[in-house]
Design a protein around this motif. Structure first.
Motif, mmCIF file in Angstrom:
data_model
loop_
_atom_site.group_PDB
_atom_site.id
_atom_site.type_symbol
_atom_site.label_atom_id
_atom_site.label_comp_id
_atom_site.label_asym_id
_atom_site.label_seq_id
_atom_site.Cartn_x
_atom_site.Cartn_y
_atom_site.Cartn_z
ATOM 1 N N VAL A 160 0.823 -1.211 0.000
ATOM 2 C CA VAL A 160 0.000 0.000 0.000
ATOM 3 C C VAL A 160 0.861 1.266 0.000
ATOM 4 O O VAL A 160 0.376 2.367 0.181
ATOM 5 N N ARG A 211 -3.977 7.585 -4.281
ATOM 6 C CA ARG A 211 -5.114 7.795 -3.394
ATOM 7 C C ARG A 211 -6.327 7.010 -3.897
ATOM 8 O O ARG A 211 -7.024 6.352 -3.130
ATOM 9 N N ARG A 224 -5.883 3.339 -3.196
ATOM 10 C CA ARG A 224 -6.148 3.015 -1.791
ATOM 11 C C ARG A 224 -7.638 3.075 -1.488
ATOM 12 O O ARG A 224 -8.161 2.287 -0.710
ATOM 13 N N ARG A 262 9.186 6.381 7.409
ATOM 14 C CA ARG A 262 10.058 7.383 6.792
ATOM 15 C C ARG A 262 11.425 6.839 6.404
ATOM 16 O O ARG A 262 12.008 7.272 5.420
ATOM 17 N N TYR A 290 3.121 2.441 2.163
ATOM 18 C CA TYR A 290 3.076 3.206 3.404
ATOM 19 C C TYR A 290 4.246 2.788 4.290
ATOM 20 O O TYR A 290 4.083 2.481 5.469
#
Lengths: 317, 284, 685
Positions: free
Chosen positions: C60, C90, C93, C65, C62
């Protein structure tokens, strides 16, 4: 919720009670014979005793405390040793002045500090974050009289943009008063800025790294909405809770700033009362600060619990 | 400090490596080291006797002879600024050490035992928080008179309550960990549990707190001197110098306060850069 | 749904991911390739630190950092995830992929109402405002939430963990995604709640046809849920194939060893040892020149240590091993047939507790966490304590130890002598006689002290030893828990979880205790480490005739180690009996449900007994029998009015239920009625 408010309120009262004891007995430790001090070394011993009797200083301590606190609650703060007039007038006038100055400082610093914290958190570890964080740290740790001196030199003496005294001429309007209040407010703003920005940054970073933010992002919400609905609300909650507790600090700062800028506020009142050993004045003003602090923290806690459903629903923390 | 060495030996490489990678920390270290050297050896290296008055050369602006100018008694401001670090760097660290000792013991006791003593002391600390330290110091010094010792004790005790809060909350998060239960199941005494079991685990927050407190102690001592309740003349203390000279600022004699203000600023910033660096390195 | 059947829903192509820490990149995923077909459920299993969750986060996009993709690609429903622009990402998702996470309590925003958070999903997809709320209600109904309207109005903290996870599943399914990622969705939930959630996912899968990537450390859960499974080790896929085949005949030495570590079926401590895997899991990001498993593998040779094996086809599956055909013959690292004499289990009880209760709070808000519990423990015996969260098992253990004083009226006896309620008032020998091994060695060992100091201090205080005696006892004890002497100079943080737990075990045995409470001693550990700890506990017991009170939520583990088992519900013992009898039945209806909730590694679905509602709060237990409001076999009014006593259903097997109380006929007849519970196998990972 009601239970929580009641509990919180009771706690404030207990704190205030302890504070009043602290102030009163700290005042009693101050050495010397008040009558002798007021009348000077040459005065007649009988006159000194007479004065002490008049002031009630020959009664038992507990009785003195009881009378003092009972009158204080009713709004009678006693009479100044120095001016021989009721303290109330001085204190309320000074409090009003100080509130004005504090309000100016707060109105500048709260939005600025929160914005700074938010921006730093969104750009974490980038140059902008470094600048805000280090700048904030620096601003927070400098004593007010140091920043005040530097600001006076720069804006008052060299650039001549702003007046170096806070005493505005009679009849100055709101804007005119503001002109005189900006420079005195700046040292307070600087100290609070770093503090607030730091809190806001830490809270925001925690919220940004949280699982619920991940959930929101992976729902496919636009970034703007994620920040607005999910991050800001949780991230700024702790900051809101502590901003009000800074009133305690603020008075300490006011004492310095008001002395430096010759401003007739509660800070300079305390300072002068301490120098002149004007105990009723001193006790009353410190007590008033305590009450202000208690009210401010109470309001902050209520606001916090209102914004945080976990406290709102459960009656105790 | 012995505590510091214990903390560092456990994770020495990690902590030291990340400290020395952080340039703010290094800058802070250099600034503080500079002022410590000035405090120790300043009187031997300055060009003029910082106490020597020279009325004929009063209030001269900065020049080759007087780099920072001279004050209204004709004393060399550069020499006074260099030597001025001595008093504040004696009083503030002593006050901090007192605060850490008092606060650690108080925090351990209230955090470990809880109960009525904890409630009482917590209320007291809360009440104390309502009035700024500076006002407490003002009241106390009015009562006890100004001396370096008084200032140390007042600031030490006043900051001690703040340290106690930090230590108490650190103890609260430790006391329910199972190693404490295991110690109880070995019949260890409360003193052993507090000082041998718990204390070593909360040294990091105490270390950070002590550097932060040192910064605020310098802040407080300078401020007290500035309002006339701290160090007394003829000390070349910076806050005191600003206090005596700032009335002349409007007359254009800016150099009588500027350098002292910058000196305080640099020292306070230096200490806080160190505190910040430590906080970042010790905070996993 | 218009997807081409040939195109996989998810395709990882030679994916590598690294985290940057301490100034260098540390590889967490190495060259992972896998495909998930539309509608397929794919399980990804592995122990901690193997990179399972990183796979999910990469899909996904994500990553934290400090994480970055260092090679390969991810294709989701045909789209190259790494190359999408912000808006396309976006959109992906919002519409194509959804995720359900391990910790549902933290995955929901604490300050927004559940309904608002659910409605947002439809907002992201682009559903018109007026339709959002009805659709949200509909989704909640789909995940079988009764009274969805009121749930919408609540805040997350007002829902139980199981409810929160249902809400998250509802959110994940609301947009009808092509791909559903479940990252340890039931870890941390109680057994019966876990079973409910898994049932729900199974049912929804039939309805929706989404592909599933199911990530778990629990082999039995994956076996129950997935068509195919991939085994991850040190960031590499080491084996992949059809679930049933892999579990039945693994081909990678790691998979083989992992399956042997699990306590299975009727396996018990006195019959044989569990197998273990020597060595340690590699730390994430460790550099490796050959096969990542080489140093723990009994088959490894020089080729394994120098050459990284490819993921190759071997019969019906893919294996990353140079010698897949030999894996089945991997020798055991712990002999299976260590003969351990069954403890005598006779004589006077070493510990006896009668009528123990613990009530917290006072006045109206009293919470009775433990209610009127009596039990006894024979020398050398293990009593298992089983119960879900809030059943009071840990409080009960702490009362026995004296760490928590019981309510007045309770009695604890050691060797027939009454013990003081509080630890401070017990005598030295009494304190010494009862020790505990905690769940989490990280908090149970003082992180500032060295291993030598921790064990040495215990020997000094509990063993009363000094000087040379202490040193020699220290050596013996350290050897007994299989710790190398070089660890004595280290601090806990420098040790792995399994080693830490050995230190904790050594400490608890320092004073030659009569009774050791084991409070979930293996639940923080990986499977391969758990086996070694269980073996160690069994050996120590055999050698020292110590009695255990063994607390666990894992029935397989409890069964392996326990001679008798007590089942707790809402602070009460509702059933207690010999281990094998408890698993055979007859049982209390709650025990039946609990046993049926445990996922089975053979993949065969048990006849699940579903419980309605949730465990009531201890502050407000139901009247009569505490289980009556959820009981599937409730008799009627009697259950609501009277609390059934613990009655003997068979010799030594006590059940607190009106069914058995009324019938108290011969055990045989009851068994006949309850025949269907017989073939239940309770195993967990």
């Amino acid at each position: 919720m009601l239970h929580y408010i009641a509990r919180r309120f009771a706690l404030s009262l207990v704190t205030l009670f302890v504070l009043s004891l602290l102030i009163f007995f700290l005042g009693q430790v101050l050495p010397g014979n008040v009558g002798r001090f007021l009348l000077g070394p040459d005065a007649d011993q009988q006159a000194v005793e007479m004065l002490n009797h008049q002031l009630g200083l020959d009664r038992p301590l507990l009785v003195q405390y009881g009378t003092w606190i009972w009158r204080f609650v009713q709004g009678d703060m006693g009479e100044s040793y120095v001016y021989r007039t009721p303290v109330v007038a001085f204190v309320s006038q000074a409090l009003l002045h100080s509130l004005k100055l504090a309000a100016v400082a707060f109105l500048i610093v709260v939005p600025l500090g929160i914005m700074g914290g938010i921006i730093a958190a969104l750009k974490v570890n980038r140059p902008l974050d470094r600048i805000i964080s280090l700048g904030g740290l620096t601003a927070t740790v400098l004593p007010e009289f140091v920043t005040a001196i530097l600001l006076i030199l720069i804006f008052g003496i060299w650039l001549r943009w702003l007046p170096i005294s806070a005493a505005w001429p009679d009849g100055a309007g709101a804007l005119g008063q503001l002109h005189y209040l900006i420079l005195p407010a700046m040292p307070l703003v600087l100290v609070l800025f770093g503090y607030i920005a730091r809190m806001a940054r830490a809270g925001m970073i925690e919220a940004l790294d949280s699982d619920y933010t991940r959930t929101a992002v992976l729902k496919g919400l636009p970034w703007r909405l994620v920040i607005w609905r999910h991050v800001l609300r949780n991230g700024l909650l702790p900051t809101i809770a502590v901003v009000a507790t800074q009133t305690g600090y603020l008075v300490g700062g006011l004492l310095i700033v008001e002395t430096l800028f010759r401003y007739q506020g509660i800070g300079s009142l305390i300072f002068n009362a301490a120098r002149g050993r004007d105990f009723p004045m001193l006790e009353a003003s410190v007590m008033v600060i305590g009450v202000t602090y208690a009210v401010a923290t109470l309001l902050a806690d209520l606001l916090y619990s209102f914004l945080n459903p976990r406290i709102r629903m459960v009656s105790s923390r | 400090m012995k505590g510091a060495t214990i903390v560092l030996s456990a994770r020495r490489q990690d902590v030291l490596a990340s400290l020395f990678r952080s340039s703010p920390f290094l800058i802070g270290l250099i600034i503080v080291a500079f002022w410590v050297i000035c405090a120790l050896f300043g009187s031997h290296i300055v060009p003029y006797d910082p106490y020597a008055e020279d009325i004929l050369n009063a209030l001269t602006p900065p020049s080759i002879e007087h780099w920072f100018g001279s004050d209204q008694l004709g004393r060399d401001i550069f020499s006074r600024v260099i030597v001025g670090s001595r008093d504040i760097l004696t009083v503030a660290p002593l006050a901090t050490i007192l605060a850490i000792c008092v606060g650690t013991v108080l925090g351990l006791l209230t955090g470990y035992f809880r109960g009525i003593v904890d409630d009482l002391i917590s209320r007291l600390i809360e009440a104390k928080m309502a009035i700024p330290s500076i006002i407490i110091a003002l009241l106390a010094i009015t009562a006890l008179g100004t001396s370096k010792m008084t200032v140390v004790i007042i600031i030490g005790l006043s900051f001690g309550t703040v340290v106690a809060r930090t230590v108490r909350s650190a103890v609260l998060s430790e006391r329910d960990l199972e190693y404490v239960a295991a110690a109880k199941l070995r019949r260890e005494s409360a003193v052993h549990i507090m000082f041998i079991e718990i204390l070593p685990n909360i040294l990091s927050p105490i270390l950070v707190e002590s550097t932060v407190r040192l910064g605020y102690a310098i802040f407080a001592v300078a401020t007290l001197s500035f309002i006339g309740f701290g160090l007394q003349p003829p000390s070349p203390d910076w806050g005191l110098a600003i206090s005596t000279n700032y009335a002349m600022v409007s007359g254009g004699y800016w150099w009588t306060v500027l350098f002292d203000a910058l000196a305080i600023a640099s020292l306070v910033i230096g200490v806080n850069l160190i505190a910040d660096g430590l906080h970042g390195a010790l905070d996993d | 749904m218009g997807r081409s059947m040939t195109e996989p829903a998810l395709c990882l192509n030679h994916l590598s991911v690294a985290y940057r820490s301490g100034g260098r990149d540390r590889a967490v995923l190495r060259d992972i390739s896998l495909k998930i077909a539309p509608g397929e459920a794919y399980g990804l299993v592995g122990e901690s630190g193997c990179g399972k969750s990183t796979v999910a986060l990469t899909v996904v996009r994500y990553l934290p950092r400090n994480g970055k993709v260092t090679g390969g690609s991810v294709a989701l429903d045909g789209a190259d995830v790494m190359r999408l622009g912000p808006e396309a990402l976006r959109d992906l998702r919002a519409k194509k992929v959804s995720m359900v996470y391990q910790d549902p309590g933290r995955a929901l925003n604490p300050s927004l109402k559940v309904g608002r958070q659910l409605v947002e999903v439809f907002e992201a997809v682009g559903v018109p405002p007026a339709e959002r709320e009805p659709r949200a209600l509909e989704t909640l109904k789909k995940v079988r939430i009764t009274d969805p309207g009121s749930v919408m109005q609540r805040y997350p903290h007002q829902l139980s963990g199981g409810m929160q996870q249902r809400v998250l599943i509802a959110m994940a399914l609301a947009s009808d995604p092509a791909m559903l990622i479940l990252d340890e969705p039931t870890t941390g939930l109680d057994a019966t709640v876990q079973a409910d959630v898994l049932d729900l996912i199974t049912d929804l899968r039939r309805e929706l046809g989404a592909s599933i990537l199911f990530i778990s450390h629990n082999l039995a859960v994956v076996a129950q849920m997935c068509d195919r499974v991939g085994v991850l080790y040190a960031g590499m896929l080491v084996e992949e194939g059809r679930t049933r085949e892999i579990l039945a005949s693994p081909r990678h030495p790691y998979t083989v060893a992992l399956l042997r570590c699990l306590p299975r079926g009727a396996q018990q401590k006195d019959v044989g040892r569990l197998d273990t895997i020597p060595g340690f899991l590699p730390t994430p990001g460790a550099l490796m020149s050959g096969c990542p498993f080489a140093e723990r593998c009994a088959l490894a040779d020089d080729r394994c240590r120098t050459e990284v094996p490819e993921l190759r086809e071997s019969g019906d599956r893919l294996v990353r091993c140079h010698y897949p055909e030999r894996a089945a013959d991997v020798p055991r690292s712990t002999p299976a047939d260590v003969a351990v004499p069954k403890p005598a289990g006779v004589g006077a009880p070493v510990l006896r507790a009668s009528n123990l209760s613990k009530t917290y709070g006072q006045g109206g808000g009293a919470i009775r966490v433990v209610a009127d519990v009596s039990l006894s423990l024979l020398p050398g015996e293990t009593l298992g304590l089983v119960g879900e969260s809030g059943s009071g098992k840990t409080t009960l253990a702490r009362m026995l130890l004296g760490l928590v004083p019981p309510d007045p009226g309770g009695l604890i006896e050691l060797d027939g002598k009454a013990l003081a309620a509080s630890l401070d008032r017990r005598r030295d020998e009494e304190v010494k006689a009862m020790q505990i091994i905690f769940q989490n060695p990280d908090s149970a060992l003082n992180r500032s002290h060295t291993v030598g100091h921790i064990i040495g201090r215990a020997l000094r205080r509990l063993g009363g030893l000094r000087g040379a005696d202490l040193d020699s006892r220290l050596d013996t004890l350290v050897a007994a828990v299989r710790l190398a002497p070089r660890y004595l100079a280290l601090r806990p943080r420098q040790l792995s979880g399994g080693l830490k737990q050995r230190v904790a075990i050594a400490r608890s045995f320092a004073g030659d205790p009569r009774v050791v409470v084991c409070d979930e001693p293996t639940s923080a550990l990986d499977v391969s480490v758990q086996a070694a700890i269980l073996n160690l506990l069994a050996e120590l017991q055999a050698a020292r005739a110590v009695s255990y009170i063994f607390i666990s939520h894992d029935l397989g583990v409890v069964r392996y180690l326990s001679d008798r088992i007590a089942v707790l519900y809402l602070g009460r013992i509702i059933e207690i009996g010999p281990s094998e009898r408890l698993f055979e039945g007859p049982n209390h209806p709650y025990t039946e449900a609990l046993l049926s909730a445990v996922p089975n590694i053979e993949g065969a679905q048990n006849a699940r007994i579903r419980l309605s509602g949730e465990i009531p709060s201890a502050a407000n237990p139901p009247r009569g029998c505490v289980f009556q409001n959820r009981c599937p076999r409730k008799l009627g009014a009697i259950c609501e009015t009277s609390d059934p006593p613990l009655a003997e259903a068979e010799p030594g097997h006590l059940i607190s239920c009106h069914i058995y109380e009324q019938q108290f006929l011969g055990a045989a007849e009851i068994q006949g009625q309850r025949r269907r519970t017989h073939d239940r196998k309770a195993e967990g990972v």
